[in-house]
Design an enzyme around this catalytic site. Structure first.
Site, short mmCIF file in Angstrom:
data_model
loop_
_atom_site.label_atom_id
_atom_site.label_comp_id
_atom_site.label_asym_id
_atom_site.label_seq_id
_atom_site.Cartn_x
_atom_site.Cartn_y
_atom_site.Cartn_z
N HIS A 63 9.79 1.10 1.89
CA HIS A 63 11.15 0.54 1.86
C HIS A 63 12.09 1.62 1.33
CE1 HIS A 63 9.86 -3.70 2.48
NE2 HIS A 63 8.76 -3.28 1.90
N PHE A 64 12.96 2.13 2.22
CA PHE A 64 13.92 3.16 1.79
C PHE A 64 15.30 2.57 1.50
CE2 PHE A 64 11.87 7.37 3.47
CZ PHE A 64 10.79 7.15 2.64
N HIS A 179 3.97 -9.84 7.87
CA HIS A 179 3.92 -10.12 6.42
C HIS A 179 3.36 -11.54 6.34
CE1 HIS A 179 5.71 -10.39 2.24
NE2 HIS A 179 5.56 -11.66 2.55
N HIS A 232 -0.24 -5.17 4.12
CA HIS A 232 -0.74 -5.41 2.74
C HIS A 232 -1.71 -6.59 2.58
CE1 HIS A 232 2.71 -8.08 3.05
NE2 HIS A 232 3.60 -7.14 2.83
N ASN A 278 4.39 -8.60 -4.04
CA ASN A 278 4.10 -9.63 -3.04
C ASN A 278 3.46 -9.00 -1.81
OD1 ASN A 278 4.04 -12.14 -1.89
ND2 ASN A 278 6.09 -11.98 -1.00
N ASP A 305 3.50 0.24 0.68
CA ASP A 305 4.50 -0.81 0.39
C ASP A 305 5.42 -0.35 -0.75
OD1 ASP A 305 6.01 -3.06 0.54
OD2 ASP A 305 4.47 -4.46 -0.13
N HIS A 309 13.01 -0.82 -6.92
CA HIS A 309 13.98 -1.77 -7.47
C HIS A 309 14.60 -1.17 -8.72
CE1 HIS A 309 13.10 -5.09 -4.78
NE2 HIS A 309 11.81 -4.93 -4.99
N GLY A 324 7.73 -6.06 -6.20
CA GLY A 324 7.61 -4.71 -5.66
C GLY A 324 7.29 -3.65 -6.69
O1 DOR Z 1 6.40 -6.56 -3.20
C1 DOR Z 1 7.09 -6.56 -2.18
N1 DOR Z 1 8.30 -5.97 -2.14
N2 DOR Z 1 6.61 -7.17 -1.10
C2 DOR Z 1 7.36 -7.34 0.01
O2 DOR Z 1 6.86 -7.90 0.95
C3 DOR Z 1 8.76 -6.89 0.04
C4 DOR Z 1 8.97 -5.77 -0.90
C5 DOR Z 1 10.42 -5.46 -1.12
O3 DOR Z 1 11.18 -5.35 -0.15
O4 DOR Z 1 10.82 -5.26 -2.28
ZN ZN Z 2 5.55 -7.51 3.02
#
Ligand code: DOR
Ligand code: ZN
Length: 426
Positions: A63-64, A179, A232, A278, A305, A309, A324
Protein backbone atom coordinates in the site's frame (compact mmCIF):
# COMPACT_ATOMS: atom_id res chain seq x y z
CA UNK A 1 28.36 3.76 -15.68
CA UNK A 2 29.83 0.42 -14.65
CA UNK A 3 29.76 -1.48 -11.38
CA UNK A 4 31.84 -4.51 -10.49
CA UNK A 5 30.80 -6.72 -7.58
CA UNK A 6 33.67 -8.98 -6.59
CA UNK A 7 34.00 -12.18 -4.49
CA UNK A 8 30.25 -12.67 -4.30
CA UNK A 9 28.16 -15.84 -4.26
CA UNK A 10 25.22 -15.71 -6.63
CA UNK A 11 21.81 -17.31 -5.95
CA UNK A 12 18.99 -17.40 -8.46
CA UNK A 13 21.08 -17.55 -11.60
CA UNK A 14 20.38 -20.51 -13.90
CA UNK A 15 23.43 -22.71 -14.41
CA UNK A 16 25.56 -20.95 -11.79
CA UNK A 17 26.66 -22.70 -8.62
CA UNK A 18 25.84 -21.01 -5.35
CA UNK A 19 29.20 -22.13 -4.01
CA UNK A 20 31.48 -20.22 -6.36
CA UNK A 21 32.84 -16.81 -5.56
CA UNK A 22 32.23 -14.73 -8.65
CA UNK A 23 32.56 -11.29 -10.15
CA UNK A 24 29.49 -9.65 -11.58
CA UNK A 25 29.91 -6.75 -13.97
CA UNK A 26 27.06 -4.32 -14.57
CA UNK A 27 27.43 -1.97 -17.52
CA UNK A 28 24.87 0.73 -18.30
CA UNK A 29 22.36 -1.01 -16.09
CA UNK A 30 22.77 -4.39 -17.79
CA UNK A 31 24.40 -7.49 -16.31
CA UNK A 32 27.33 -7.70 -18.70
CA UNK A 33 29.27 -10.58 -17.19
CA UNK A 34 29.20 -13.19 -14.45
CA UNK A 35 32.53 -15.00 -14.17
CA UNK A 36 35.23 -16.24 -11.78
CA UNK A 37 37.24 -13.21 -12.72
CA UNK A 38 36.45 -10.19 -14.82
CA UNK A 39 39.33 -8.17 -16.22
CA UNK A 40 37.30 -5.09 -17.14
CA UNK A 41 37.79 -2.00 -14.98
CA UNK A 42 34.65 -0.54 -13.47
CA UNK A 43 33.85 2.93 -12.18
CA UNK A 44 32.45 1.55 -8.95
CA UNK A 45 33.75 -1.53 -7.24
CA UNK A 46 31.85 -3.37 -4.49
CA UNK A 47 33.44 -6.06 -2.32
CA UNK A 48 30.96 -8.91 -2.01
CA UNK A 49 33.14 -11.02 0.30
CA UNK A 50 30.89 -13.04 2.62
CA UNK A 51 27.76 -11.78 0.85
CA UNK A 52 25.20 -13.16 -1.60
CA UNK A 53 23.81 -11.53 -4.72
CA UNK A 54 20.15 -12.43 -5.28
CA UNK A 55 17.49 -11.28 -7.74
CA UNK A 56 15.72 -8.14 -6.50
CA UNK A 57 12.58 -8.98 -4.52
CA UNK A 58 9.11 -8.58 -5.97
CA UNK A 59 6.08 -7.79 -3.79
CA UNK A 60 2.55 -8.52 -4.93
CA UNK A 61 0.90 -6.60 -2.10
CA UNK A 62 1.94 -3.13 -0.95
CA UNK A 63 0.00 0.00 0.00
CA UNK A 64 1.74 3.18 -1.20
CA UNK A 65 -1.30 5.39 -0.30
CA UNK A 66 -1.02 7.77 -3.24
CA UNK A 67 -3.28 9.46 -4.22
CA UNK A 68 -5.04 10.68 -1.10
CA UNK A 69 -3.09 9.52 1.95
CA UNK A 70 0.32 11.03 1.23
CA UNK A 71 0.84 11.69 4.93
CA UNK A 72 1.17 7.88 5.39
CA UNK A 73 3.23 7.02 2.27
CA UNK A 74 3.83 8.29 -1.24
CA UNK A 75 4.98 6.53 -4.37
CA UNK A 76 8.45 7.92 -3.66
CA UNK A 77 8.70 7.04 0.05
CA UNK A 78 7.11 3.64 -0.62
CA UNK A 79 9.63 2.93 -3.38
CA UNK A 80 12.51 3.98 -1.11
CA UNK A 81 11.22 1.67 1.64
CA UNK A 82 10.98 -1.12 -0.92
CA UNK A 83 14.51 -0.54 -2.23
CA UNK A 84 15.80 -0.46 1.35
CA UNK A 85 14.26 -3.88 1.87
CA UNK A 86 15.74 -5.40 -1.31
CA UNK A 87 12.65 -4.97 -3.50
CA UNK A 88 12.85 -3.75 -7.08
CA UNK A 89 9.15 -4.10 -7.94
CA UNK A 90 5.85 -3.80 -6.08
CA UNK A 91 2.23 -4.13 -6.95
CA UNK A 92 0.39 -1.34 -5.17
CA UNK A 93 -3.11 -1.81 -3.84
CA UNK A 94 -5.95 0.43 -5.05
CA UNK A 95 -7.53 1.48 -1.72
CA UNK A 96 -6.39 5.06 -2.24
CA UNK A 97 -8.50 8.23 -2.45
CA UNK A 98 -9.68 8.37 -5.15
CA UNK A 99 -9.38 4.61 -5.53
CA UNK A 100 -7.48 3.26 -8.50
CA UNK A 101 -10.65 2.47 -10.44
CA UNK A 102 -10.00 4.30 -13.71
CA UNK A 103 -7.23 4.97 -16.21
CA UNK A 104 -6.41 8.47 -15.01
CA UNK A 105 -5.49 7.29 -11.50
CA UNK A 106 -3.37 4.48 -12.96
CA UNK A 107 -1.60 6.93 -15.27
CA UNK A 108 -1.04 9.36 -12.43
CA UNK A 109 0.61 6.68 -10.28
CA UNK A 110 2.73 5.40 -13.19
CA UNK A 111 3.83 8.94 -14.01
CA UNK A 112 5.06 9.44 -10.42
CA UNK A 113 6.77 6.04 -10.41
CA UNK A 114 8.54 6.73 -13.70
CA UNK A 115 10.73 9.31 -11.92
CA UNK A 116 12.22 6.65 -9.63
CA UNK A 117 14.47 3.78 -10.74
CA UNK A 118 11.96 1.24 -9.49
CA UNK A 119 9.13 -0.85 -10.94
CA UNK A 120 5.60 -0.19 -9.75
CA UNK A 121 2.56 -2.12 -10.94
CA UNK A 122 -0.68 -0.45 -9.90
CA UNK A 123 -3.49 -2.87 -9.11
CA UNK A 124 -6.91 -1.64 -10.26
CA UNK A 125 -10.15 -2.06 -8.34
CA UNK A 126 -12.76 -4.71 -8.99
CA UNK A 127 -15.68 -2.38 -8.32
CA UNK A 128 -16.18 1.33 -8.90
CA UNK A 129 -15.15 3.28 -5.79
CA UNK A 130 -14.48 -0.13 -4.18
CA UNK A 131 -18.11 -0.08 -3.17
CA UNK A 132 -18.91 -3.60 -4.32
CA UNK A 133 -21.91 -2.40 -6.32
CA UNK A 134 -20.85 -1.86 -9.90
CA UNK A 135 -17.88 -3.25 -11.81
CA UNK A 136 -14.94 -1.01 -12.60
CA UNK A 137 -14.02 -0.61 -16.29
CA UNK A 138 -11.54 -3.45 -16.29
CA UNK A 139 -10.67 -3.22 -19.98
CA UNK A 140 -9.74 0.43 -19.45
CA UNK A 141 -7.69 -0.46 -16.37
CA UNK A 142 -5.86 -3.12 -18.34
CA UNK A 143 -5.14 -0.74 -21.22
CA UNK A 144 -3.77 1.78 -18.72
CA UNK A 145 -1.30 -0.84 -17.41
CA UNK A 146 -3.03 -2.86 -14.67
CA UNK A 147 -2.25 -6.56 -14.54
CA UNK A 148 -4.52 -7.36 -11.62
CA UNK A 149 -7.67 -6.12 -9.90
CA UNK A 150 -8.64 -6.21 -6.23
CA UNK A 151 -10.94 -4.42 -3.78
CA UNK A 152 -8.28 -5.12 -1.13
CA UNK A 153 -9.30 -4.06 2.33
CA UNK A 154 -12.77 -5.28 1.39
CA UNK A 155 -14.29 -8.47 0.14
CA UNK A 156 -16.72 -8.22 -2.78
CA UNK A 157 -19.83 -9.37 -0.92
CA UNK A 158 -22.15 -9.75 -3.88
CA UNK A 159 -21.60 -13.20 -5.40
CA UNK A 160 -23.24 -12.27 -8.71
CA UNK A 161 -21.03 -9.20 -9.09
CA UNK A 162 -18.03 -11.39 -8.28
CA UNK A 163 -19.10 -13.89 -10.90
CA UNK A 164 -19.28 -11.12 -13.50
CA UNK A 165 -15.96 -9.69 -12.33
CA UNK A 166 -14.32 -13.07 -12.74
CA UNK A 167 -15.82 -13.49 -16.21
CA UNK A 168 -14.25 -10.19 -17.28
CA UNK A 169 -10.98 -10.99 -15.56
CA UNK A 170 -10.87 -14.28 -17.41
CA UNK A 171 -11.60 -12.64 -20.76
CA UNK A 172 -9.01 -9.91 -20.20
CA UNK A 173 -6.43 -12.24 -18.65
CA UNK A 174 -6.13 -10.20 -15.48
CA UNK A 175 -5.45 -11.60 -12.02
CA UNK A 176 -8.36 -11.42 -9.54
CA UNK A 177 -6.93 -10.75 -6.06
CA UNK A 178 -9.31 -11.57 -3.25
CA UNK A 179 -9.25 -10.04 0.23
CA UNK A 180 -11.18 -13.05 1.51
CA UNK A 181 -13.18 -11.97 4.53
CA UNK A 182 -16.88 -12.56 5.05
CA UNK A 183 -17.92 -9.34 6.81
CA UNK A 184 -21.05 -10.84 8.32
CA UNK A 185 -18.75 -13.19 10.22
CA UNK A 186 -15.92 -10.75 11.01
CA UNK A 187 -18.03 -7.66 11.72
CA UNK A 188 -16.49 -5.32 14.31
CA UNK A 189 -13.78 -7.83 15.15
CA UNK A 190 -10.35 -6.41 15.89
CA UNK A 191 -8.27 -9.56 16.45
CA UNK A 192 -8.42 -13.33 16.06
CA UNK A 193 -11.40 -14.95 17.78
CA UNK A 194 -10.14 -17.36 20.42
CA UNK A 195 -8.95 -17.71 23.99
CA UNK A 196 -6.71 -14.64 23.73
CA UNK A 197 -9.50 -12.35 22.48
CA UNK A 198 -11.68 -13.52 25.37
CA UNK A 199 -8.88 -12.87 27.86
CA UNK A 200 -8.18 -9.41 26.43
CA UNK A 201 -11.85 -8.51 26.13
CA UNK A 202 -11.54 -7.72 22.42
CA UNK A 203 -14.00 -8.68 19.70
CA UNK A 204 -12.84 -11.55 17.55
CA UNK A 205 -12.61 -12.36 13.84
CA UNK A 206 -13.12 -16.12 13.47
CA UNK A 207 -11.17 -18.35 11.07
CA UNK A 208 -14.46 -19.15 9.35
CA UNK A 209 -14.72 -15.54 8.10
CA UNK A 210 -11.75 -16.31 5.85
CA UNK A 211 -12.66 -19.92 5.09
CA UNK A 212 -16.20 -19.10 3.90
CA UNK A 213 -14.95 -16.27 1.68
CA UNK A 214 -12.17 -18.40 0.18
CA UNK A 215 -14.58 -21.28 -0.49
CA UNK A 216 -16.98 -19.04 -2.41
CA UNK A 217 -14.27 -17.44 -4.51
CA UNK A 218 -12.72 -20.81 -5.33
CA UNK A 219 -16.13 -22.04 -6.49
CA UNK A 220 -16.64 -19.00 -8.70
CA UNK A 221 -13.10 -19.26 -10.10
CA UNK A 222 -13.72 -22.88 -10.97
CA UNK A 223 -16.90 -21.99 -12.86
CA UNK A 224 -15.52 -18.93 -14.64
CA UNK A 225 -11.95 -20.09 -15.29
CA UNK A 226 -10.59 -16.86 -13.77
CA UNK A 227 -7.08 -16.68 -12.37
CA UNK A 228 -7.76 -16.16 -8.67
CA UNK A 229 -5.12 -15.05 -6.17
CA UNK A 230 -5.92 -15.23 -2.45
CA UNK A 231 -4.21 -12.38 -0.60
CA UNK A 232 -2.68 -12.73 2.87
CA UNK A 233 -3.87 -16.25 3.74
CA UNK A 234 -4.01 -16.60 7.53
CA UNK A 235 -5.93 -19.75 8.42
CA UNK A 236 -5.38 -23.51 8.32
CA UNK A 237 -8.85 -23.88 6.73
CA UNK A 238 -7.97 -21.60 3.81
CA UNK A 239 -4.73 -23.54 3.23
CA UNK A 240 -6.69 -26.83 2.98
CA UNK A 241 -9.29 -25.33 0.66
CA UNK A 242 -6.64 -23.88 -1.66
CA UNK A 243 -4.69 -27.15 -1.65
CA UNK A 244 -7.78 -29.12 -2.65
CA UNK A 245 -8.74 -26.58 -5.34
CA UNK A 246 -5.24 -26.70 -6.84
CA UNK A 247 -5.48 -30.50 -7.03
CA UNK A 248 -8.75 -30.11 -8.94
CA UNK A 249 -7.10 -27.77 -11.41
CA UNK A 250 -8.66 -24.49 -10.30
CA UNK A 251 -6.43 -21.60 -11.40
CA UNK A 252 -5.72 -20.39 -7.90
CA UNK A 253 -2.57 -18.98 -6.34
CA UNK A 254 -1.97 -17.59 -2.87
CA UNK A 255 0.32 -15.45 -0.75
CA UNK A 256 1.20 -15.27 2.94
CA UNK A 257 2.81 -12.39 4.83
CA UNK A 258 5.90 -12.65 7.07
CA UNK A 259 3.85 -11.50 10.08
CA UNK A 260 1.27 -14.26 9.62
CA UNK A 261 4.10 -16.79 9.34
CA UNK A 262 5.77 -15.63 12.53
CA UNK A 263 3.40 -14.17 15.15
CA UNK A 264 0.36 -15.61 16.90
CA UNK A 265 -2.48 -13.69 18.56
CA UNK A 266 -0.48 -13.90 21.80
CA UNK A 267 1.53 -10.96 20.38
CA UNK A 268 -1.47 -8.75 21.17
CA UNK A 269 -1.26 -9.28 24.91
CA UNK A 270 0.22 -5.81 25.47
CA UNK A 271 -2.42 -4.20 23.21
CA UNK A 272 0.34 -3.03 20.84
CA UNK A 273 -1.58 -1.72 17.82
CA UNK A 274 1.33 -2.49 15.48
CA UNK A 275 0.15 -6.09 15.74
CA UNK A 276 -3.40 -5.12 14.75
CA UNK A 277 -3.57 -6.38 11.18
CA UNK A 278 -6.25 -7.67 8.90
CA UNK A 279 -6.56 -10.62 8.58
CA UNK A 280 -5.58 -10.94 12.23
CA UNK A 281 -2.63 -12.88 13.63
CA UNK A 282 -3.93 -16.38 14.28
CA UNK A 283 -2.77 -19.38 16.31
CA UNK A 284 0.12 -21.83 16.34
CA UNK A 285 -1.90 -24.42 14.36
CA UNK A 286 -2.52 -21.87 11.62
CA UNK A 287 1.14 -20.89 11.43
CA UNK A 288 2.02 -24.56 11.12
CA UNK A 289 -0.40 -24.97 8.19
CA UNK A 290 0.83 -21.79 6.51
CA UNK A 291 4.40 -23.06 6.66
CA UNK A 292 3.38 -26.47 5.35
CA UNK A 293 1.48 -24.71 2.57
CA UNK A 294 4.59 -22.75 1.63
CA UNK A 295 6.71 -25.88 1.55
CA UNK A 296 4.33 -27.99 -0.53
CA UNK A 297 3.49 -25.23 -3.03
CA UNK A 298 -0.09 -24.61 -1.90
CA UNK A 299 1.01 -21.07 -1.08
CA UNK A 300 2.94 -19.62 -3.99
CA UNK A 301 4.70 -16.67 -2.49
CA UNK A 302 5.43 -14.33 0.40
CA UNK A 303 3.95 -10.83 0.11
CA UNK A 304 4.31 -8.00 2.60
CA UNK A 305 0.88 -6.29 2.82
CA UNK A 306 3.01 -3.22 3.64
CA UNK A 307 0.32 -1.03 5.24
CA UNK A 308 1.69 2.29 6.50
CA UNK A 309 -0.31 4.32 9.03
CA UNK A 310 0.39 7.52 11.01
CA UNK A 311 1.60 7.25 14.57
CA UNK A 312 -1.37 9.34 15.81
CA UNK A 313 -3.75 6.79 14.33
CA UNK A 314 -1.90 3.80 15.74
CA UNK A 315 -1.82 5.57 19.13
CA UNK A 316 -5.61 5.38 19.37
CA UNK A 317 -7.38 2.79 21.53
CA UNK A 318 -6.86 -0.72 20.21
CA UNK A 319 -10.42 -0.91 18.91
CA UNK A 320 -10.14 2.41 17.05
CA UNK A 321 -6.65 2.08 15.53
CA UNK A 322 -6.42 1.12 11.84
CA UNK A 323 -5.34 -2.35 10.73
CA UNK A 324 -1.88 -2.75 9.24
CA UNK A 325 1.86 -3.10 9.71
CA UNK A 326 4.60 -1.90 7.41
CA UNK A 327 6.62 -4.76 5.96
CA UNK A 328 8.84 -3.95 3.01
CA UNK A 329 11.92 -3.12 5.07
CA UNK A 330 11.78 -6.17 7.34
CA UNK A 331 10.30 -8.94 5.16
CA UNK A 332 13.56 -10.44 3.90
CA UNK A 333 15.25 -10.33 7.32
CA UNK A 334 12.19 -11.69 9.13
CA UNK A 335 11.77 -14.64 6.75
CA UNK A 336 15.48 -15.35 6.88
CA UNK A 337 15.59 -15.21 10.69
CA UNK A 338 12.59 -17.43 11.25
CA UNK A 339 12.54 -19.90 8.38
CA UNK A 340 16.19 -20.08 7.33
CA UNK A 341 18.23 -19.60 10.52
CA UNK A 342 15.87 -20.79 13.26
CA UNK A 343 13.81 -23.53 11.65
CA UNK A 344 15.99 -24.43 8.67
CA UNK A 345 12.78 -24.87 6.69
CA UNK A 346 13.80 -22.80 3.66
CA UNK A 347 17.06 -22.38 1.75
CA UNK A 348 18.14 -19.04 0.31
CA UNK A 349 17.14 -20.35 -3.12
CA UNK A 350 13.65 -21.12 -1.73
CA UNK A 351 13.40 -17.59 -0.35
CA UNK A 352 14.41 -16.17 -3.73
CA UNK A 353 11.71 -18.27 -5.38
CA UNK A 354 9.03 -17.25 -2.87
CA UNK A 355 9.89 -13.55 -2.68
CA UNK A 356 11.08 -12.86 -6.21
CA UNK A 357 10.73 -15.47 -8.94
CA UNK A 358 7.21 -16.71 -8.25
CA UNK A 359 5.63 -13.30 -7.58
CA UNK A 360 7.28 -12.10 -10.81
CA UNK A 361 5.65 -14.99 -12.68
CA UNK A 362 2.25 -14.16 -11.20
CA UNK A 363 2.69 -10.57 -12.33
CA UNK A 364 3.56 -11.77 -15.81
CA UNK A 365 6.93 -10.05 -15.42
CA UNK A 366 9.38 -12.79 -16.30
CA UNK A 367 12.22 -10.26 -16.51
CA UNK A 368 12.40 -10.24 -12.69
CA UNK A 369 13.38 -12.97 -10.30
CA UNK A 370 16.62 -14.11 -11.87
CA UNK A 371 20.19 -13.08 -12.48
CA UNK A 372 21.42 -13.59 -16.01
CA UNK A 373 23.89 -12.08 -18.43
CA UNK A 374 22.22 -9.60 -20.76
CA UNK A 375 19.27 -8.58 -18.60
CA UNK A 376 18.75 -5.42 -16.59
CA UNK A 377 20.45 -5.40 -13.19
CA UNK A 378 17.66 -5.66 -10.62
CA UNK A 379 19.42 -7.36 -7.75
CA UNK A 380 20.04 -7.24 -4.01
CA UNK A 381 23.27 -7.82 -2.12
CA UNK A 382 22.54 -9.56 1.17
CA UNK A 383 24.41 -10.44 4.34
CA UNK A 384 22.92 -13.59 5.88
CA UNK A 385 24.85 -13.32 9.13
CA UNK A 386 24.27 -9.69 10.12
CA UNK A 387 22.48 -9.47 13.47
CA UNK A 388 20.48 -6.34 14.14
CA UNK A 389 17.61 -4.95 16.16
CA UNK A 390 14.72 -3.24 14.39
CA UNK A 391 14.46 0.39 15.51
CA UNK A 392 12.14 3.17 14.42
CA UNK A 393 14.93 5.25 12.88
CA UNK A 394 15.79 2.40 10.50
CA UNK A 395 12.80 2.98 8.26
CA UNK A 396 12.70 4.89 4.97
CA UNK A 397 8.92 4.52 4.89
CA UNK A 398 7.01 7.65 5.90
CA UNK A 399 5.30 5.51 8.55
CA UNK A 400 6.92 3.54 11.35
CA UNK A 401 4.10 1.18 12.34
CA UNK A 402 6.10 -2.01 12.13
CA UNK A 403 5.23 -5.03 14.24
CA UNK A 404 8.92 -5.98 14.03
CA UNK A 405 10.15 -3.00 16.07
CA UNK A 406 12.28 -4.32 18.92
CA UNK A 407 12.84 -7.71 17.29
CA UNK A 408 16.34 -9.12 16.89
CA UNK A 409 16.77 -10.27 13.31
CA UNK A 410 19.57 -12.12 11.54
CA UNK A 411 20.30 -11.21 7.95
CA UNK A 412 20.04 -7.90 6.17
CA UNK A 413 19.94 -6.35 2.73
CA UNK A 414 23.22 -4.48 2.23
CA UNK A 415 22.22 -2.70 -0.96
CA UNK A 416 19.79 -2.94 -3.83
CA UNK A 417 20.55 -2.30 -7.49
CA UNK A 418 17.46 -1.31 -9.42
CA UNK A 419 17.49 -0.37 -13.11
CA UNK A 420 21.27 -0.43 -12.68
CA UNK A 421 21.26 2.22 -9.92
CA UNK A 422 22.81 1.42 -6.53
CA UNK A 423 20.64 2.10 -3.45
CA UNK A 424 22.41 2.04 -0.14
CA UNK A 425 20.67 3.70 2.73
CA UNK A 426 23.13 3.48 5.61
O1 DOR B 1 -3.96 -4.82 7.71
C1 DOR B 1 -4.42 -4.40 6.66
N1 DOR B 1 -4.20 -3.13 6.25
N2 DOR B 1 -5.16 -5.21 5.91
C2 DOR B 1 -5.81 -4.78 4.82
O2 DOR B 1 -6.46 -5.58 4.19
C3 DOR B 1 -5.76 -3.36 4.43
C4 DOR B 1 -4.53 -2.72 4.92
C5 DOR B 1 -4.55 -1.23 4.81
O3 DOR B 1 -4.91 -0.70 3.75
O4 DOR B 1 -4.15 -0.55 5.77
ZN1 ZN C 1 -6.33 -7.21 2.33
Amino acid sequence: MSILIKNVKVVGSPGISEKDKLSVLIENGIIAEIAKSVSAKAKESIDGEGLFLIPGLVDLHAHFREPGFENKETVETGAHAALHGGYVACMTMPNTNPPCDNASVVQNILEKASKIPFYLFPCGTISKQREGKELAEMAELKRAGCRAVSDDGDYVEDALLTRHAMEYVSMLDLLYISHAEDRALSRNGVMNEGKVSTRLGLRGIPNMAEAVAVARDLTLAEFTGARLHIAHVSTREAVSLIRAAKRKGVKVTAEVTPHHLIFTDEALTAYDTNFKVNPPLRQEEDIKSLREGLLDGTIDCIATDHAPHREEEKDLDFEEAPFGTTGLETAFSAVLTELYHKRKALSLADIVRLMSRRPAELLGAAEFGLIKKGIEANVALVDLAKEWTVKKDYFQSRSKNSCFIGQNLKGQVVLTISKGKVWKFV
